[in-house]
Design a protein around this motif. Structure first.
Motif, PDB file in Angstrom:
ATOM      1  N   ASN A   3     -16.518  41.898 -80.693  1.00  0.00           N
ATOM      2  CA  ASN A   3     -16.428  42.751 -79.637  1.00  0.00           C
ATOM      3  C   ASN A   3     -14.960  42.931 -78.907  1.00  0.00           C
ATOM      4  O   ASN A   3     -14.893  43.026 -77.696  1.00  0.00           O
ATOM      5  CB  ASN A   3     -17.339  42.179 -78.445  1.00  0.00           C
ATOM      6  CG  ASN A   3     -18.763  42.326 -79.050  1.00  0.00           C
ATOM      7  OD1 ASN A   3     -19.008  43.044 -80.150  1.00  0.00           O
ATOM      8  ND2 ASN A   3     -19.750  41.522 -78.318  1.00  0.00           N
TER       9      ASN A   3
ATOM     10  N   ASN B 189     -25.480  40.593 -74.511  1.00  0.00           N
ATOM     11  CA  ASN B 189     -24.729  40.239 -76.052  1.00  0.00           C
ATOM     12  C   ASN B 189     -25.699  39.520 -76.675  1.00  0.00           C
ATOM     13  O   ASN B 189     -26.232  38.196 -76.235  1.00  0.00           O
ATOM     14  CB  ASN B 189     -23.647  39.328 -75.578  1.00  0.00           C
ATOM     15  CG  ASN B 189     -22.753  38.960 -76.924  1.00  0.00           C
ATOM     16  OD1 ASN B 189     -23.110  39.597 -78.006  1.00  0.00           O
ATOM     17  ND2 ASN B 189     -21.840  38.232 -76.924  1.00  0.00           N
TER      18      ASN B 189
ATOM     19  N   PHE C 295     -20.692  47.776 -78.333  1.00  0.00           N
ATOM     20  CA  PHE C 295     -21.154  47.367 -79.473  1.00  0.00           C
ATOM     21  C   PHE C 295     -22.702  47.907 -79.802  1.00  0.00           C
ATOM     22  O   PHE C 295     -23.256  48.244 -78.607  1.00  0.00           O
ATOM     23  CB  PHE C 295     -21.166  45.852 -79.868  1.00  0.00           C
ATOM     24  CG  PHE C 295     -21.968  44.892 -78.617  1.00  0.00           C
ATOM     25  CD1 PHE C 295     -23.121  44.852 -78.818  1.00  0.00           C
ATOM     26  CD2 PHE C 295     -21.146  44.368 -77.565  1.00  0.00           C
ATOM     27  CE1 PHE C 295     -23.925  44.237 -77.976  1.00  0.00           C
ATOM     28  CE2 PHE C 295     -21.726  43.713 -76.613  1.00  0.00           C
ATOM     29  CZ  PHE C 295     -23.128  43.386 -76.513  1.00  0.00           C
TER      30      PHE C 295
ATOM     31  N   THR D   2     -19.225  45.953 -83.297  1.00  0.00           N
ATOM     32  CA  THR D   2     -18.443  46.323 -82.152  1.00  0.00           C
ATOM     33  C   THR D   2     -18.025  47.690 -82.740  1.00  0.00           C
ATOM     34  O   THR D   2     -17.622  48.269 -83.610  1.00  0.00           O
ATOM     35  CB  THR D   2     -16.941  45.451 -82.289  1.00  0.00           C
ATOM     36  OG1 THR D   2     -17.659  43.976 -82.325  1.00  0.00           O
ATOM     37  CG2 THR D   2     -16.071  45.718 -81.176  1.00  0.00           C
TER      38      THR D   2
END
Length: 359
Positions: free
Chosen positions: A37, A163, A304, A338
């Motif tokens: 990322n 995430n 992402f 990403t």
């Protein structure tokens, strides 16, 4: 001589190892790293100059209080100086927060799957992780998280956007959740990817913190600002929490180079937002391309995309690596990709199309 092993804390037994995204392979075909990322752009205008100037004095300790950076953050976000704390990226500030709130017998609640550092940090402090599964749509189940609160709960972490799924919770549901949380339980809004949000219903955590003394907002310069290698992040929280974060910070953890680069980055935000806008356009292109191929993936508000591949995650990651792109597999769950250079994104789309047709 005694052969008894040194006595170490029992809490360290079984701590999972943090797995960073694999780097692109050296040599051979063109390779891209889409596993961490990171921002694919070089430093913003003025940042390299500020970092180079600061490097001339790295024989000296940096400013322990990060005075200039704290003043810049106070002006930029309209918060009192005493409501700020810095650390080595948002993950460093998260560790400071766990140390400040939670110890043996205490509980830390967070969604799962979410940022893989959370269970590591909680276990190091001796606290118990309470992992609440995401919804079927890969979003935080805030009702279930509220139901999980006990008299031992000391900290709740909401990763927004999350995430590795990229999903985000919206204002109404987040405010309803915050209303259910006892006022003596700290809620950390981990907004490492805040700058990439385009859904107007996803709130700015700093707006929510202002009249909620138990809310702490975590931000970083690693993602949108492109300073991942310098390790600098910060928290915005009311004075008791912010003061505790300053107490648990590693002394001199944020280097002078990182401090000055962060200041220069804040002063180059016009260029920053242009770059972020370009990445968001690429994100939208990749999402639309994948869905056109037949993929089902959650909406993402980060830099992402998440492919819920389950047991096929490792195979997809290997296919990407063979094509020259490193992505981040979570075995048995999915793959996080990403958004990077256009050329790299094109390779992913090509691999994804072939992989789906062969499945």
């Amino acid at each position: 001589m005694s052969e008894t092993s040194p006595k170490l804390r029992a809490e360290l037994e079984g701590i999972p190892t943090y797995k960073p995204g694999r780097p692109a392979a050296a040599g051979g075909a063109v390779a891209y790293k889409l596993s961490s990322n990171e921002n694919p752009y070089p430093p913003l205008p003025g940042v390299m100059e500020a970092a180079t100037a600061a490097a001339s004095s790295f024989n000296r300790y940096p400013d322990l209080a990060c005075t200039d950076l704290m003043n810049e953050l106070s002006d930029r976000f309209g918060v009192p100086l005493e409501h700020l704390a810095t650390g080595t990226g948002s993950v460093g500030v998260t560790q400071q927060l766990v140390q400040a709130t939670s110890g043996p017998g205490d509980e830390v609640i967070y969604a799962w799957r979410s940022f893989e550092a959370y269970p590591i940090i909680a276990q190091i402090s001796g606290a118990k992780s309470v992992q609440v599964p995401l919804t079927a749509g890969a979003v935080h189940d805030l009702d279930a998280m509220a139901d999980a609160i006990t008299d031992r709960t000391r900290l709740i972490i909401v990763c927004n956007p999350n995430n590795p799924t990229g999903t985000a919770v919206r204002r109404a549901e987040l405010e309803r959740f915050l209303d259910r949380v006892p006022s003596d339980v700290v809620v950390a809004l981990d907004e490492a990817y805040y700058e990439f949000i385009r859904d107007p219903e996803v709130p700015n955590g700093i707006e929510l913190y202002r009249d909620r003394p138990n809310v702490c907002v975590l931000r970083t310069f690693s993602k949108a600002y492109g300073l991942a290698g310098l390790r600098v992040g910060f928290a915005v929280a009311h004075e008791p929490v912010a003061a505790a974060l300053r107490k648990t910070a590693v002394p001199f953890g944020v280097s002078r180079i990182a401090q000055d680069a962060a200041i220069a980055s804040l002063r180059a935000e016009d260029e920053l937002f242009g770059r972020v806008g370009t990445l968001v356009c690429e994100r939208n292109r990749v999402v639309e391309g994948l869905r056109a191929q037949g993929w089902t993936l959650p909406d993402t508000q980060a830099n992402f995309v998440w492919l819920p591949l389950g047991e096929r995650a490792a195979a997809f990651a290997q296919a990407c690596e063979t094509a020259g792109v490193m992505v981040r597999p979570f075995p048995g769950e999915g793959v996080r990709v990403t958004i990077g250079e256009t050329e790299a994104n094109d390779v992913v789309l090509k691999v994804a199309d072939a992989f789906l047709k062969e499945s």
